[in-house]
Structure formats: C-alpha cells, structure tokens
Design a protein around this motif. Structure first.
Motif, PDB file in Angstrom:
ATOM      1  N   GLN A   1      55.571  35.067  48.203  1.00 42.29           N
ATOM      2  CA  GLN A   1      54.820  34.997  49.454  1.00 42.29           C
ATOM      3  C   GLN A   1      54.428  36.384  49.939  1.00 42.29           C
ATOM      4  O   GLN A   1      53.341  36.577  50.492  1.00 42.29           O
ATOM      5  CB  GLN A   1      55.646  34.291  50.537  1.00 42.29           C
ATOM      6  N   LEU A   2      55.295  37.396  49.722  1.00 47.64           N
ATOM      7  CA  LEU A   2      54.952  38.763  50.106  1.00 47.64           C
ATOM      8  C   LEU A   2      53.817  39.306  49.250  1.00 47.64           C
ATOM      9  O   LEU A   2      52.952  40.042  49.738  1.00 47.64           O
ATOM     10  CB  LEU A   2      56.181  39.673  50.003  1.00 47.64           C
ATOM     11  N   TRP A   3      53.793  38.946  47.981  1.00 50.64           N
ATOM     12  CA  TRP A   3      52.676  39.326  47.111  1.00 50.64           C
ATOM     13  C   TRP A   3      51.369  38.738  47.643  1.00 50.64           C
ATOM     14  O   TRP A   3      50.361  39.437  47.763  1.00 50.64           O
ATOM     15  CB  TRP A   3      52.913  38.820  45.686  1.00 50.64           C
ATOM     16  N   PHE A   4      51.401  37.453  47.966  1.00 52.25           N
ATOM     17  CA  PHE A   4      50.203  36.788  48.466  1.00 52.25           C
ATOM     18  C   PHE A   4      49.748  37.427  49.778  1.00 52.25           C
ATOM     19  O   PHE A   4      48.542  37.623  50.015  1.00 52.25           O
ATOM     20  CB  PHE A   4      50.464  35.299  48.671  1.00 52.25           C
ATOM     21  N   TYR A   5      50.697  37.758  50.635  1.00 54.06           N
ATOM     22  CA  TYR A   5      50.345  38.365  51.927  1.00 54.06           C
ATOM     23  C   TYR A   5      49.767  39.765  51.724  1.00 54.06           C
ATOM     24  O   TYR A   5      48.836  40.165  52.441  1.00 54.06           O
ATOM     25  CB  TYR A   5      51.562  38.416  52.847  1.00 54.06           C
ATOM     26  N   ALA A   6      50.300  40.511  50.766  1.00 50.70           N
ATOM     27  CA  ALA A   6      49.745  41.835  50.469  1.00 50.70           C
ATOM     28  C   ALA A   6      48.292  41.714  50.024  1.00 50.70           C
ATOM     29  O   ALA A   6      47.422  42.490  50.446  1.00 50.70           O
ATOM     30  CB  ALA A   6      50.577  42.524  49.391  1.00 50.70           C
ATOM     31  N   ILE A   7      47.989  40.737  49.179  1.00 47.01           N
ATOM     32  CA  ILE A   7      46.608  40.509  48.747  1.00 47.01           C
ATOM     33  C   ILE A   7      45.745  40.113  49.939  1.00 47.01           C
ATOM     34  O   ILE A   7      44.589  40.554  50.067  1.00 47.01           O
ATOM     35  CB  ILE A   7      46.572  39.435  47.644  1.00 47.01           C
ATOM     36  N   PHE A   8      46.297  39.295  50.824  1.00 42.98           N
ATOM     37  CA  PHE A   8      45.584  38.921  52.052  1.00 42.98           C
ATOM     38  C   PHE A   8      45.203  40.171  52.855  1.00 42.98           C
ATOM     39  O   PHE A   8      44.068  40.284  53.343  1.00 42.98           O
ATOM     40  CB  PHE A   8      46.474  37.998  52.893  1.00 42.98           C
TER      41      PHE A   8
ATOM     42  N   HIS B   1      44.021  44.416  39.675  1.00 46.79           N
ATOM     43  CA  HIS B   1      43.620  43.010  39.641  1.00 46.79           C
ATOM     44  C   HIS B   1      42.223  42.832  40.241  1.00 46.79           C
ATOM     45  O   HIS B   1      41.386  42.093  39.697  1.00 46.79           O
ATOM     46  CB  HIS B   1      44.643  42.177  40.414  1.00 46.79           C
ATOM     47  N   MET B   2      41.945  43.521  41.346  1.00 44.78           N
ATOM     48  CA  MET B   2      40.617  43.450  41.966  1.00 44.78           C
ATOM     49  C   MET B   2      39.547  43.955  40.994  1.00 44.78           C
ATOM     50  O   MET B   2      38.469  43.361  40.873  1.00 44.78           O
ATOM     51  CB  MET B   2      40.604  44.271  43.258  1.00 44.78           C
ATOM     52  N   ALA B   3      39.855  45.040  40.280  1.00 43.83           N
ATOM     53  CA  ALA B   3      38.898  45.588  39.319  1.00 43.83           C
ATOM     54  C   ALA B   3      38.658  44.613  38.170  1.00 43.83           C
ATOM     55  O   ALA B   3      37.522  44.434  37.715  1.00 43.83           O
ATOM     56  CB  ALA B   3      39.407  46.923  38.787  1.00 43.83           C
ATOM     57  N   ALA B   4      39.739  43.964  37.706  1.00 44.04           N
ATOM     58  CA  ALA B   4      39.598  43.015  36.598  1.00 44.04           C
ATOM     59  C   ALA B   4      38.780  41.798  37.005  1.00 44.04           C
ATOM     60  O   ALA B   4      37.942  41.321  36.239  1.00 44.04           O
ATOM     61  CB  ALA B   4      40.988  42.584  36.111  1.00 44.04           C
ATOM     62  N   VAL B   5      39.007  41.293  38.215  1.00 38.11           N
ATOM     63  CA  VAL B   5      38.256  40.137  38.695  1.00 38.11           C
ATOM     64  C   VAL B   5      36.786  40.500  38.897  1.00 38.11           C
ATOM     65  O   VAL B   5      35.884  39.720  38.590  1.00 38.11           O
ATOM     66  CB  VAL B   5      38.870  39.597  40.003  1.00 38.11           C
ATOM     67  N   ASP B   6      36.536  41.697  39.398  1.00 31.25           N
ATOM     68  CA  ASP B   6      35.159  42.118  39.660  1.00 31.25           C
ATOM     69  C   ASP B   6      34.379  42.284  38.367  1.00 31.25           C
ATOM     70  O   ASP B   6      33.212  41.906  38.263  1.00 31.25           O
ATOM     71  CB  ASP B   6      35.159  43.428  40.447  1.00 31.25           C
TER      72      ASP B   6
ATOM     73  N   PHE C   1      37.173  49.451  46.509  1.00 28.93           N
ATOM     74  CA  PHE C   1      36.041  49.402  47.440  1.00 28.93           C
ATOM     75  C   PHE C   1      34.829  48.769  46.771  1.00 28.93           C
ATOM     76  O   PHE C   1      34.023  48.113  47.428  1.00 28.93           O
ATOM     77  CB  PHE C   1      35.726  50.806  47.945  1.00 28.93           C
ATOM     78  N   GLU C   2      34.700  48.966  45.468  1.00 28.95           N
ATOM     79  CA  GLU C   2      33.623  48.315  44.722  1.00 28.95           C
ATOM     80  C   GLU C   2      33.757  46.801  44.825  1.00 28.95           C
ATOM     81  O   GLU C   2      32.765  46.090  45.051  1.00 28.95           O
ATOM     82  CB  GLU C   2      33.692  48.759  43.260  1.00 28.95           C
ATOM     83  N   TYR C   3      34.985  46.298  44.652  1.00 27.57           N
ATOM     84  CA  TYR C   3      35.216  44.852  44.734  1.00 27.57           C
ATOM     85  C   TYR C   3      34.793  44.314  46.096  1.00 27.57           C
ATOM     86  O   TYR C   3      34.080  43.302  46.183  1.00 27.57           O
ATOM     87  CB  TYR C   3      36.691  44.545  44.480  1.00 27.57           C
ATOM     88  N   ARG C   4      35.206  44.970  47.175  1.00 28.92           N
ATOM     89  CA  ARG C   4      34.874  44.476  48.518  1.00 28.92           C
ATOM     90  C   ARG C   4      33.375  44.594  48.794  1.00 28.92           C
ATOM     91  O   ARG C   4      32.773  43.714  49.409  1.00 28.92           O
ATOM     92  CB  ARG C   4      35.688  45.229  49.573  1.00 28.92           C
ATOM     93  N   PHE C   5      32.755  45.684  48.331  1.00 25.17           N
ATOM     94  CA  PHE C   5      31.316  45.862  48.539  1.00 25.17           C
ATOM     95  C   PHE C   5      30.540  44.734  47.862  1.00 25.17           C
ATOM     96  O   PHE C   5      29.581  44.201  48.441  1.00 25.17           O
ATOM     97  CB  PHE C   5      30.880  47.213  47.977  1.00 25.17           C
ATOM     98  N   ASN C   6      30.952  44.375  46.660  1.00 27.04           N
ATOM     99  CA  ASN C   6      30.228  43.360  45.903  1.00 27.04           C
ATOM    100  C   ASN C   6      30.387  41.961  46.488  1.00 27.04           C
ATOM    101  O   ASN C   6      29.675  41.033  46.076  1.00 27.04           O
ATOM    102  CB  ASN C   6      30.675  43.373  44.443  1.00 27.04           C
ATOM    103  N   ARG C   7      31.295  41.799  47.446  1.00 28.73           N
ATOM    104  CA  ARG C   7      31.489  40.512  48.117  1.00 28.73           C
ATOM    105  C   ARG C   7      31.239  40.627  49.618  1.00 28.73           C
ATOM    106  O   ARG C   7      31.722  39.815  50.399  1.00 28.73           O
ATOM    107  CB  ARG C   7      32.897  39.987  47.831  1.00 28.73           C
TER     108      ARG C   7
ATOM    109  N   GLU D   1      39.639  33.826  45.548  1.00 27.96           N
ATOM    110  CA  GLU D   1      39.274  34.321  44.213  1.00 27.96           C
ATOM    111  C   GLU D   1      40.419  35.107  43.594  1.00 27.96           C
ATOM    112  O   GLU D   1      40.772  34.903  42.422  1.00 27.96           O
ATOM    113  CB  GLU D   1      38.025  35.193  44.313  1.00 27.96           C
ATOM    114  N   LEU D   2      41.021  36.005  44.360  1.00 25.87           N
ATOM    115  CA  LEU D   2      42.091  36.843  43.823  1.00 25.87           C
ATOM    116  C   LEU D   2      43.357  36.049  43.541  1.00 25.87           C
ATOM    117  O   LEU D   2      44.174  36.455  42.705  1.00 25.87           O
ATOM    118  CB  LEU D   2      42.398  37.992  44.791  1.00 25.87           C
TER     119      LEU D   2
END
Length: 294
Positions: free
Chosen positions: A77-84, A119-124, A268-274, A284-285
């Motif tokens: 749950q802490l992992w999920f919250y960190a991603i949040f 992980h954000m870079a891999a998903v992007d 920042f690239e990941y967030r910009f692209n979304r 998504e993540l």
C-alpha cells in the motif's frame, strides 16, 4: 475526468491485500491459464505468502515478481501511495518528502523513488515522434555548476540533455555525453521519424540534418531570443520544457547528480506526455509493467 484524490485512493486501496488483489487482476485474473498444468483455472489466495494457487495443480503465481515491488519489504500500500504522489505532483517528489510521507528510512525512500522513475520511463517508452506533416523542435540544455574561470559553453562537470518535442504532442529526452554533430544526429535519428519538419537553433552540430531526411529550419536565438520566424519556426516549446524541468529540480530536489539526471528528466517527460489526460497516470502505472518483458 478528474485525477484521483487521497480519499478515493484509500477507498480503492484500503489494505495491502487490496493492492495485491489488484496486481493479480491486472496481470493475470481469474481464468488465467496455469503455466504448469495448462488449464484455465480459478486462483485461490494463499494465506502464508503473497501468492495465488491454481485450483487444479496448486501451482503458485506471485503477482509482485518481476515488477518494481519484487523483493521489497515495504508494504504494498505504501508503494501504491508513493506512485500516487508522483502522479499528483507537478514538480516531482523528493526522497525526503517520501521519507516523511511514508514513515520509512531515507535509504528506502530513495530506492523507491528511483524505481518509480524507472517504471515511469518504461511505461512511457521511446517510440519515435514526428513524421510526414509533423513539426518537431529539438534543443540541448546543460545542467550543473559553472566552472569558475571558464567562458562560453564549457561542459566541465555538466550533464547534457537533448530534447525533442512534437508540436502539440510528445517529448523525448536523452542524456548525451557531448554536443558533437555525430552525437546529436544519432539522438535525433533514434527519436524522430524521417520526413519531419525539424526546428533547431544555430548550433553548428545541427548542420546537415537536412541531408538525413529532415526538413531542417533554423532559429537564431542569440539574435532574436524567443523567436518565431515567418514560417512558424521556433524552439519555444522545448525551451519551456527545460525551464519547467530545471525550476522543478531546484525547487523540489535543490540539486541532482548529473549521473542520475536522465531519470528525473524521464519522470517529467512521462507527466508532460500525459498533460492532457493526467487522470490516467495512476491506473496506467499500476496496471502496466513493461519491465516484465525486458
């Protein structure tokens, strides 16, 4: 559709068990064919480990294996919250902030942040941008302290990033060792489709890109500043991205080692692209794990 707020997050993921169930559902789901007995199965949650068992042969599936959560003793749950937190912050999340928010050690928080950025870079992904009828701006930037006594564009102790942004589209950033023509040309050819209208400043290293399948148009920033030419040639969009990146790093992290700069740029690239659909980032993540296929 609005982004998930804190209340909605904890309603959806109230426990570690709910988080593990989510991972199982997005990666496998009931009816998943057992890799051992090769039969569609109903999977039962095991009580003594974070796994699910096949109804026919008892084969175990571990939803966390192969993901950024594997081998971590930090509650899921802490992992999920960190991603949040990473998806709801426009300026990034520092290791110290994660430490305070999650109640973990700084070493744990720093490792979690590093893995989330990867992980954000891999998903992007890095699929090429541009193409026929598309406009892409390209520009390089430097990050690090200026060496005293040096003049001009000295790269001593500085990291170099090259960025390419499609008009009203995606951005791709890359860390490069220098600003030689061969280096910049390679970065552009890897990331921008041939036939693209390419806007660049007067740096000599961009010369001859028009001989490699691009419609190259130049911008004289030294003479005109944030210049938009008569044909609409400009690098203002990528300059804006660099400004936001640097201001956010200075405001959130104070400074970043050149060794790790690309990871922060990819975040920042990941967030910009979304930017037009920020509400999709959390789902998504927490649903896509391209590193499993790496």
């Amino acid at each position: 559709m609005k982004q998930t707020n804190v209340r909605q997050f904890f309603q959806k993921f109230p426990t570690d068990e709910a988080c593990l169930e989510h991972l199982f559902n997005v990666r496998f789901g009931q009816g998943h064919v057992c890799p051992k007995c090769e039969r569609e199965a109903k999977w039962y949650r095991l009580t003594n480990e974070q796994a699910f068992a096949c109804q026919w042969c008892g084969h175990h599936i571990h939803p966390m294996v192969g993901s950024i959560f594997e081998k971590s003793r930090t509650p899921l749950q802490l992992w999920f919250y960190a991603i949040f937190l990473f998806t709801t912050s426009k300026h990034g999340v520092s290791g110290k902030e994660l430490q305070r928010q999650l109640g973990v050690t700084y070493k744990t928080a720093w490792r979690m942040a590093r893995l989330i950025r990867e992980h954000m870079a891999a998903v992007d992904g890095d699929e090429p941008i541009g193409g026929e009828g598309k406009v892409v701006e390209v520009d390089e930037t430097y990050y690090g302290k200026t060496v005293k006594g040096r003049r001009g564009r000295s790269l001593d102790g500085k990291a170099v990033l090259v960025g390419m942004v499609e008009r009203d589209g995606r951005v791709i950033t890359k860390a490069i060792p220098d600003i030689k023509a061969v280096t910049l040309h390679e970065a552009v050819e890897q990331s921008v489709a041939k036939g693209t209208e390419l806007h660049a400043d007067q740096l000599n290293s961009y010369n001859h890109l028009d001989q490699k399948g691009y419609d190259l148009k130049r911008v004289n920033k030294l003479r005109d500043g944030w210049y938009v030419g008569p044909a609409g040639e400009t690098v203002n969009a990528i300059e804006n991205f660099w400004r936001h990146l640097k201001c956010s790093i200075e405001g959130t992290h104070t400074s970043v080692s050149p060794k790790y700069l690309e990871r922060y740029a990819k975040e920042f690239e990941y967030r910009f692209n979304r930017r037009m659909r920020p509400e999709m980032m959390l789902d998504e993540l927490l649903s896509r794990f391209p590193e499993l296929d790496a």
